[in-house]
Design an enzyme around this catalytic site. Sequence first.
Site, PDB file in Angstrom:
ATOM      1  CG  ASP A 296      -1.947   1.102   1.222  1.00 55.97           C
ATOM      2  OD1 ASP A 296      -2.203   1.678   0.162  1.00 55.97           O
ATOM      3  OD2 ASP A 296      -2.480   1.404   2.309  1.00 55.97           O
ATOM      4  CD  GLU A 330      -5.260   6.483  -0.718  1.00 60.76           C
ATOM      5  OE1 GLU A 330      -6.399   6.018  -0.609  1.00 60.76           O
ATOM      6  OE2 GLU A 330      -4.318   6.155   0.044  1.00 60.76           O
ATOM      7  CG  ASP A 358      -4.621   2.247  -3.159  1.00 62.18           C
ATOM      8  OD1 ASP A 358      -3.725   1.666  -2.518  1.00 62.18           O
ATOM      9  OD2 ASP A 358      -5.295   3.187  -2.704  1.00 62.18           O
TER      10      ASP A 358
END
Length: 472
Positions: A296, A330, A358
């Site tokens: 991630d 993000e 993602d």
Amino acid sequence: MKKYIFTAFSVLFSLSLFAQAPEVKEDSLKIREIYDAALVKGQAYNWLDHLSNNIGGRLSGSLNAQRAVEYTKAELEELGLDKVWLQPVMVPKWTRGAREHAYIQTGPGMTTEVNITALGGSVATDPAGLKAQVIEVQGIEDLENYKDEINGKIVFYNRPMKPELIQTFEAYGGCVDQRYSGAEAAAKYGAAGVIVRSLSHKIDKYPHTGSMSYGDLPENKRIPAAAISTKDAEYLSGILKLKKDLEFYYKLSSENHGEVQSYNVIGEITGSEFPEEIMVVGGHLDSWDLGDGSHDDGAGVVQSMEVLRLFKETGYQPKRTIRVVLFMNEENGLRGGNKYADVAHSKNENHIFALESDAGGFTPRGFSFDADDAQFAQIESWKPLFKPYLIHYFEQGGSGADIGPLKKGDVVLAGLRPDSQRYFDHHHAATDTFEHVNKRELELGAATMTSLIYLVDKYGMKHIDLEKDRKL
């Protein structure tokens, strides 16, 4: 009527596919070439090795985030793209400070240390730490049931991810509100602080961080917020049943530093026939700081870079302009995604498609699409081309957080969907590290993304006006 129209679309695209049988064979061979290049001569794993092991966690506003910007920009330039540039974006800077410390005290001198981590954006405790009794609740909506008991205590949110939900992102979505808004909600009842059960199905000692918000609470009303490991959450819940007046101590040294400048990293291959039609593939360059952000979203970053490299490797010249966008922030703000969309809209750029990775570097299963029925019917007609690679999941639904702001008009958004059963073992935790990424799975994901981008580029995205069709 809607069923009739959708059936008509299916027939239309099936007949079109049958009529273009030579092209189907050509597409099949091209996709085979893409997979071969990714699996035999792939670069994504090497890029991820550097991002993870030479740079590490890339929290927005940090030195490591800037190092990642510089590294990926240099690597994109090495690919010989038509254009590579940095897009400035202001991002929040938050630092964790000294390592968190916490324990449960059941009596004088009787303490048990537990594993916690500050939530991203949390204020610090008093320098001496915070000690108070605990109120366990099963989510924000449960606070009202304890409204007369919360004042001055620590609220312990202990709603777990539902194990019966096969889609783990659905389970995550069912309880992430207590992490994101739990402190804001508990503060309004007079809580002294909050601790939140980590969002993971796995029962282990690793706490999972993540973003949180105080909403419009004034600074003097903000309370410290931390995540507790699932193993310790189970222990705390059990011991509370035996001793309700136990005390919980924790110390956070986190700090908010306002905003600093960072960048989205963008690379482009200009289209040979329709340069004004833009397709985006991307992931987010920032990560949390507990691990090195390999799943991630280091995986999504290098897979997206690999899409453009594979086109170069296989000699494919796109008809349409293809951009790789490595978004910043993000995790705790979405500033990069919003900035990219704002600039694109202000320039009246014609984005027709955007794909985000993602969801980790695990085995790819397929894609979800934010698309209308006509567009989705066209995409489904390509599904047989993916069958040899065990890619079967083609569903209408969500896409990705960073590309979401691009939604306007007929643009189609898509998200790569890998197998998600292990993702939340690592998500936002110290276990999100390079050794937990399988090289072959990562490369299969990159090839799958490239194949979809190839098909969209070759055929474009159709749009049938349903309202006009009904009138006819």
